[in-house]
Scaffold this motif. Structure first.
Motif, PDB file in Angstrom:
ATOM      1  N   THR A 189      26.327  31.734  -4.834  1.00 15.61           N
ATOM      2  CA  THR A 189      26.882  30.562  -5.597  1.00 15.61           C
ATOM      3  C   THR A 189      26.079  29.387  -5.539  1.00 15.61           C
ATOM      4  OG1 THR A 189      29.084  31.500  -4.789  1.00 15.61           O
ATOM      5  CG2 THR A 189      29.019  29.320  -5.367  1.00 15.61           C
ATOM      6  N   SER A 190      25.814  28.783  -6.482  1.00 14.62           N
ATOM      7  CA  SER A 190      24.948  27.681  -6.726  1.00 14.62           C
ATOM      8  C   SER A 190      25.499  26.490  -6.154  1.00 14.62           C
ATOM      9  CB  SER A 190      24.597  27.456  -8.216  1.00 14.62           C
ATOM     10  OG  SER A 190      25.756  27.005  -8.860  1.00 14.62           O
ATOM     11  N   GLN A 191      24.872  25.204  -6.393  1.00 15.07           N
ATOM     12  CA  GLN A 191      25.348  24.262  -5.798  1.00 15.07           C
ATOM     13  C   GLN A 191      26.055  23.369  -6.997  1.00 15.07           C
ATOM     14  OE1 GLN A 191      22.277  24.685  -6.842  1.00 15.07           O
ATOM     15  NE2 GLN A 191      21.612  22.809  -8.098  1.00 15.07           N
ATOM     16  N   ILE A 192      27.119  22.553  -6.755  1.00 16.38           N
ATOM     17  CA  ILE A 192      27.694  21.788  -7.734  1.00 16.38           C
ATOM     18  C   ILE A 192      26.666  20.705  -8.484  1.00 16.38           C
ATOM     19  CG2 ILE A 192      29.397  20.335  -8.367  1.00 16.38           C
ATOM     20  CD1 ILE A 192      30.981  21.553  -6.143  1.00 16.38           C
ATOM     21  N   THR A 193      26.562  20.721  -9.544  1.00 15.53           N
ATOM     22  CA  THR A 193      25.820  19.775 -10.310  1.00 15.53           C
ATOM     23  C   THR A 193      26.275  19.123 -11.376  1.00 15.53           C
ATOM     24  OG1 THR A 193      23.512  19.599 -11.364  1.00 15.53           O
ATOM     25  CG2 THR A 193      24.881  21.394 -11.969  1.00 15.53           C
ATOM     26  N   LYS A 194      25.986  17.872 -11.746  1.00 13.52           N
ATOM     27  CA  LYS A 194      26.194  16.952 -12.682  1.00 13.52           C
ATOM     28  C   LYS A 194      25.512  16.976 -14.111  1.00 13.52           C
ATOM     29  CE  LYS A 194      28.807  13.255 -10.423  1.00 13.52           C
ATOM     30  NZ  LYS A 194      29.752  13.330 -10.912  1.00 13.52           N
ATOM     31  N   LYS A 195      26.042  16.715 -15.217  1.00 12.90           N
ATOM     32  CA  LYS A 195      24.984  16.975 -16.404  1.00 12.90           C
ATOM     33  C   LYS A 195      23.888  15.786 -16.371  1.00 12.90           C
ATOM     34  CE  LYS A 195      28.654  16.248 -19.232  1.00 12.90           C
ATOM     35  NZ  LYS A 195      29.401  15.988 -20.511  1.00 12.90           N
ATOM     36  N   THR A 196      22.848  16.151 -16.993  1.00 10.68           N
ATOM     37  CA  THR A 196      21.830  15.446 -16.892  1.00 10.68           C
ATOM     38  C   THR A 196      21.973  14.008 -17.906  1.00 10.68           C
ATOM     39  OG1 THR A 196      20.753  16.462 -18.897  1.00 10.68           O
ATOM     40  CG2 THR A 196      19.918  17.073 -16.601  1.00 10.68           C
ATOM     41  N   LYS A 197      21.740  12.872 -17.637  1.00  5.48           N
ATOM     42  CA  LYS A 197      21.880  11.609 -18.330  1.00  5.48           C
ATOM     43  C   LYS A 197      21.197  11.570 -19.705  1.00  5.48           C
ATOM     44  CE  LYS A 197      24.476  10.475 -15.057  1.00  5.48           C
ATOM     45  NZ  LYS A 197      25.743  10.645 -15.170  1.00  5.48           N
ATOM     46  N   ASP A 198      20.341  12.512 -20.136  1.00  6.08           N
ATOM     47  CA  ASP A 198      19.439  12.151 -21.412  1.00  6.08           C
ATOM     48  C   ASP A 198      20.391  13.128 -22.455  1.00  6.08           C
ATOM     49  OD1 ASP A 198      19.606  15.218 -20.841  1.00  6.08           O
ATOM     50  OD2 ASP A 198      17.251  15.417 -20.719  1.00  6.08           O
ATOM     51  N   GLU A 199      19.735  12.881 -23.648  1.00  6.83           N
ATOM     52  CA  GLU A 199      20.601  13.504 -24.867  1.00  6.83           C
ATOM     53  C   GLU A 199      20.871  15.251 -24.913  1.00  6.83           C
ATOM     54  OE1 GLU A 199      16.328  14.149 -25.493  1.00  6.83           O
ATOM     55  OE2 GLU A 199      17.436  12.431 -24.975  1.00  6.83           O
ATOM     56  N   LYS A 200      20.261  15.813 -23.928  1.00  4.94           N
ATOM     57  CA  LYS A 200      20.575  17.452 -23.814  1.00  4.94           C
ATOM     58  C   LYS A 200      21.949  17.783 -22.913  1.00  4.94           C
ATOM     59  CE  LYS A 200      15.563  18.949 -24.277  1.00  4.94           C
ATOM     60  NZ  LYS A 200      14.569  19.552 -23.762  1.00  4.94           N
ATOM     61  N   GLN A 201      22.252  16.721 -21.909  1.00  7.77           N
ATOM     62  CA  GLN A 201      23.419  16.840 -21.150  1.00  7.77           C
ATOM     63  C   GLN A 201      23.421  18.205 -20.686  1.00  7.77           C
ATOM     64  OE1 GLN A 201      26.758  15.230 -23.224  1.00  7.77           O
ATOM     65  NE2 GLN A 201      26.113  13.039 -22.549  1.00  7.77           N
ATOM     66  N   LYS A 202      22.434  18.779 -19.848  1.00  8.85           N
ATOM     67  CA  LYS A 202      22.512  20.011 -19.365  1.00  8.85           C
ATOM     68  C   LYS A 202      22.777  20.115 -17.889  1.00  8.85           C
ATOM     69  CE  LYS A 202      18.458  21.529 -19.970  1.00  8.85           C
ATOM     70  NZ  LYS A 202      16.981  22.443 -20.225  1.00  8.85           N
ATOM     71  N   PHE A 203      23.287  21.069 -17.519  1.00  8.99           N
ATOM     72  CA  PHE A 203      23.366  21.182 -15.824  1.00  8.99           C
ATOM     73  C   PHE A 203      22.460  22.069 -15.502  1.00  8.99           C
ATOM     74  CE2 PHE A 203      27.785  20.750 -17.568  1.00  8.99           C
ATOM     75  CZ  PHE A 203      28.384  20.018 -16.872  1.00  8.99           C
ATOM     76  N   VAL A 204      21.498  21.413 -14.582  1.00  7.12           N
ATOM     77  CA  VAL A 204      20.492  22.274 -13.856  1.00  7.12           C
ATOM     78  C   VAL A 204      20.725  22.783 -12.481  1.00  7.12           C
ATOM     79  CG1 VAL A 204      18.140  21.965 -13.243  1.00  7.12           C
ATOM     80  CG2 VAL A 204      19.006  20.681 -15.381  1.00  7.12           C
ATOM     81  N   TRP A 205      20.568  23.987 -12.543  1.00  2.95           N
ATOM     82  CA  TRP A 205      20.979  24.779 -11.095  1.00  2.95           C
ATOM     83  C   TRP A 205      19.444  25.308 -10.401  1.00  2.95           C
ATOM     84  CZ3 TRP A 205      24.933  27.007 -14.695  1.00  2.95           C
ATOM     85  CH2 TRP A 205      26.184  26.240 -14.529  1.00  2.95           C
TER      86      TRP A 205
END
Length: 191
Positions: free
Chosen positions: A48-64
């Motif tokens: 199980t990964s950590q909880i992450t927020k969306k990146t603040k750039d235009e891609k708005q990705k969740f990086v795990w």
């Protein structure tokens, strides 16, 4: 005396990121699933990964960048390893709900691979069920996320596409050609 039909498959890589534009604060559960003729030599089947927020750039990705590292052995390519990912997050009431399921077959060809995994979520079959599940916080989800790797019962499951997950992996094999299999083309076959 060595068994010349035994071969190894080594998989390492990571669940890099995800794209779920409508949500925030997501985590994933990762499983490696394989057939009955396969045996885990080293590594972990689940995590199980950590909880992450969306990146603040235009891609708005969740990086795990969640690692995958397993070594398996088999005498038969039937049941080749698959990766199963289930993404979860909180709803408006703070309840943990599924945001997407996905599954891919690890590539048969040795080397580095980048894969975009489409995700989906189960849907209620009627408006009444949708309202009741929203109200009670019991949205449709699979009891076992590995259900997505099976064909039995899936034809009656209603799903909706939602998001994607980016996976990179390196596949290495040992003794697969001496076991009589060729993996230099799209399909593995016995000569």
């Amino acid at each position: 005396m060595a068994d010349n039909s035994l071969f190894l498959v080594m998989i390492n890589g990571q669940v890099e990121s995800a794209n779920f534009p409508l949500y925030d604060d997501l985590y994933c559960r990762v499983s490696v699933v394989y057939g009955a003729d396969w045996l885990l030599v080293s590594g972990l089947e689940e995590g199980t990964s950590q909880i992450t927020k969306k990146t603040k750039d235009e891609k708005q990705k969740f990086v795990w960048n969640f690692p995958i590292e397993v070594t398996l052995k088999s005498t038969n390519p039937y049941g080749w390893p698959r990766l199963v990912i289930a993404v979860y997050g909180l709803d408006a009431f703070g309840r943990d709900v599924v945001r997407g399921y996905g599954s891919i077959l690890f590539p048969l060809i040795p080397g580095s691979h980048k894969i975009q995994m489409p995700m989906f979520v189960p849907e209620s079959t009627s408006l009444l069920q949708k309202f009741t599940s929203w109200l009670l916080g019991t949205r449709p989800e699979f009891v076992d996320p590995k259900f997505v790797t099976q064909s039995d019962g899936r034809e009656v499951t209603r799903v909706r596409s939602q998001g994607s997950v980016s996976v990179t992996c390196n596949i290495m094999t040992k003794d697969i050609s001496s076991a009589g299999y060729v993996v230099d083309s799209i399909h593995s076959h016995k000569p």
